[in-house]
Design an enzyme around this catalytic site. Structure first.
Site, PDB file in Angstrom:
ATOM      1  N   CYS A  67      -4.146   0.622  -2.541  1.00 18.59           N
ATOM      2  CA  CYS A  67      -3.984  -0.617  -1.779  1.00 18.59           C
ATOM      3  C   CYS A  67      -2.921  -1.523  -2.414  1.00 18.59           C
ATOM      4  CB  CYS A  67      -5.286  -1.409  -1.763  1.00 18.59           C
ATOM      5  SG  CYS A  67      -6.615  -0.597  -0.882  1.00 18.59           S
ATOM      6  N   ASN A 117       0.829  -1.198   0.000  1.00 18.91           N
ATOM      7  CA  ASN A 117       0.000   0.000   0.000  1.00 18.91           C
ATOM      8  C   ASN A 117       0.866   1.251   0.000  1.00 18.91           C
ATOM      9  OD1 ASN A 117       0.648  -0.849   2.664  1.00 18.91           O
ATOM     10  ND2 ASN A 117      -1.015   0.332   3.548  1.00 18.91           N
ATOM     11  N   GLU A 126      -3.083  -4.661  -3.132  1.00 16.16           N
ATOM     12  CA  GLU A 126      -3.615  -5.546  -4.176  1.00 16.16           C
ATOM     13  C   GLU A 126      -3.615  -4.836  -5.525  1.00 16.16           C
ATOM     14  OE1 GLU A 126      -4.851  -4.834  -1.226  1.00 16.16           O
ATOM     15  OE2 GLU A 126      -6.235  -6.346  -0.482  1.00 16.16           O
ATOM     16  N   CYS A 171     -10.850  -2.994  -4.704  1.00 15.47           N
ATOM     17  CA  CYS A 171      -9.869  -4.020  -5.116  1.00 15.47           C
ATOM     18  C   CYS A 171     -10.581  -5.287  -5.579  1.00 15.47           C
ATOM     19  CB  CYS A 171      -8.916  -4.338  -3.968  1.00 15.47           C
ATOM     20  SG  CYS A 171      -7.688  -3.048  -3.700  1.00 15.47           S
ATOM     21  N   GLU A 193       0.377   5.280   0.729  1.00 14.55           N
ATOM     22  CA  GLU A 193      -0.460   6.390   1.192  1.00 14.55           C
ATOM     23  C   GLU A 193       0.224   7.702   0.830  1.00 14.55           C
ATOM     24  OE1 GLU A 193      -0.874   5.618   5.400  1.00 14.55           O
ATOM     25  OE2 GLU A 193      -2.098   3.835   5.034  1.00 14.55           O
TER      26      GLU A 193
END
Ligand code: THU
Length: 130
Positions: A54, A43, A56, A90, A45
């Site tokens: 994310c 991930n 994924e 996701c 941010e």
């Protein structure tokens, strides 16, 4: 191909690159193609919060950008007490690009839960231009 320890180890390694200064919740992902190639995600941010991506999706977009189009499984690893399930966006993207793949969710202690994506994402939205 069954999800093996190697794919879990790759997700664990990917998690170490997570950029999560705001949530402190680091996530790693390892997505495997049907030919056995592995793509990593963590991930990421940023200070707007809303632009967070994310693990994924990072793995999936990286694989798509490399030209891959056929996937069989993904491992997601988190630090949570119970293995954490993927968010809605996701699930939508994995469904569109990976179909009904195998998903293993694990935590750092090795607790693992396996799903088919169709169990986590029933009755999906999908349309085809063909
Ligand atoms: N996160 C993921 O990377 N994958 C998920 O399936 C759920 C949430 C990230 C987003 C954010 O950086 C942090 O976890 C806390 O929500």
């Amino acid at each position: 191909m069954p999800i093996d320890q190697r794919l879990i180890d790759e997700a664990r390694k990917a998690r170490e690159n997570a950029v999560a200064p705001f949530s402190k919740f680091k996530v790693g992902a390892a997505l495997r193609t049907t030919t056995g190639k592995i793509f990593h995600g963590c991930n990421v941010e940023n200070c707007t919060y809303g632009l967070t991506v994310c693990a994924e999706r990072v793995a999936l977009l990286s694989a798509l950008a490399a030209g891959e189009r056929s996937f069989d499984s993904i491992v997601v690893i988190t630090q949570s007490e119970e293995p954490s399930t993927p968010c809605g966006p996701c699930r939508q993207l994995m469904w569109e690009f990976c179909g009904d793949i195998d998903i293993a969710l694990t935590n750092l202690e090795g607790k693992r839960v396996d799903y088919k994506l169709s169990t986590l994402f029933p009755n999906p939205f999908y349309f085809s231009l063909e």
